[in-house]
Design an enzyme around this catalytic site. Structure first.
Site, PDB file in Angstrom:
ATOM      1  CE  LYS A   1      -4.335  -1.998   1.460  1.00 58.27           C
ATOM      2  NZ  LYS A   1      -5.408  -2.092   2.444  1.00 58.27           N
TER       3      LYS A   1
ATOM      4  NE  ARG B   1      -7.420  -9.032   0.641  1.00 57.83           N
ATOM      5  CZ  ARG B   1      -7.172  -8.311  -0.452  1.00 57.83           C
ATOM      6  NH1 ARG B   1      -6.247  -7.359  -0.407  1.00 57.83           N
ATOM      7  NH2 ARG B   1      -7.821  -8.534  -1.574  1.00 57.83           N
TER       8      ARG B   1
END
Length: 296
Positions: free
Chosen positions: A226, A266
């Protein structure tokens, strides 16, 4: 294929003796990290199996990009992308979760073999989601969410991000339970990168243990590749590296999350994170054996 199968607790939540690793299969042309690579069903199923071979405990299949600014895909197209992949992986014994904001997709995926619904909106995007999950009696990931990807960056305004995410997640969990979902089947996700900037994400990672304790629920941490990791790696003046060059940084967060008691992380590439959660578990065991539990 026994390594593909998680153990299930008394109410059906997959359980392992450490933080689990959830591998990601994006059946999309436009995801920020790997959109288009696994758009074909056969390629997506192979990717899921490769993730398991590499150390994933379960595989999260999604057919709609949630990158900032992403447009929505229609329901028929999402079903077309997702269901054959879920069916193919479940048929191979993989523990499959479905990443969707649509009740119809969740329902069809569970019928096809998914054992968990991962909804980044926490049931807010589709009013039928909570009733469908409650009726299916499957675990439900409730993420902190303030709106769709098209304009979520404008919603990244907080006075105290940890306190506000905690309060909003608690409120959402209460609504989901009131809607009929067994509270023992709920997993929470602080929503890193969703209506949050890099400083917000780092503050949440720093307080994962606090969030987990206050909510008193299993936690999924989804930091993989991210933007906040890109900002960290770039430093004060550099340019963020491409998403696919952030896997080592992702593994660092996986180790931190595992140490703070996360139920799962994740990730797009599982190898380094699979190693990280196992090392974290070994250190935890060693600390307990030495009578110094909690020491890092």
């Amino acid at each position: 294929m026994s390594t593909l199968r998680g153990r299930f607790g008394p109410v059906g939540l997959p359980e392992w003796d450490r933080c689990a690793v959830m591998g990601v299969v994006n059946v999309t042309p436009d995801s920020f990290s790997d959109g288009g690579h696994w758009f074909d069903t056969a390629a997506a199923v192979k990717r899921g199996l490769d993730l398991v071979t590499g150390g994933a405990d379960l595989v999260d299949v999604g057919g709609e990009s949630t990158r900032p600014g992403a447009p929505r895909v229609d329901e028929a197209e999402e079903l077309r992308r997702v269901i054959p992949v879920v069916r193919g992986l479940a048929g191979e014994g993989v523990v499959v979760s479905v990443d969707t904001m649509r009740a119809a997709v969740a329902e069809a995926a569970v019928t096809a073999g998914a054992v968990l619904v991962n909804d980044v909106s926490g049931g807010l995007a589709d009013p039928e989601m909570v009733p469908v999950v409650a009726a299916a009696d499957v675990p439900f990931v409730v993420m902190h969410w303030r709106g769709f990807s098209a304009d979520m960056n404008s919603r990244a305004v907080y006075g105290d991000v940890v306190a506000e995410v905690l309060a909003e997640l608690r409120q959402r969990v209460e609504a989901v339970v009131d809607g009929g979902v067994d509270p023992r089947r709920i997993v929470v996700d602080p929503g890193l990168g969703f209506a949050k900037n890099a400083e917000h994400d780092l503050a949440l990672v720093a307080r994962l243990a606090h969030l987990r304790r206050e909510l008193d629920l299993p936690m999924l941490v989804a930091a993989s590749r991210k933007r906040f990791l890109g900002r960290v790696l770039a430093g004060d003046e550099g340019s963020p590296p491409p998403a696919r060059e952030r896997d080592a940084a992702t593994a660092a967060v996986s180790a931190l999350a595992a140490r703070e008691g996360a139920w799962a992380v994740r990730v797009h590439e599982v190898g380094a994170s699979a190693d990280a959660v196992r090392v974290a578990r070994a250190v935890e065991g060693a600390a307990a054996a030495a009578g110094a539990e909690g020491a890092w």
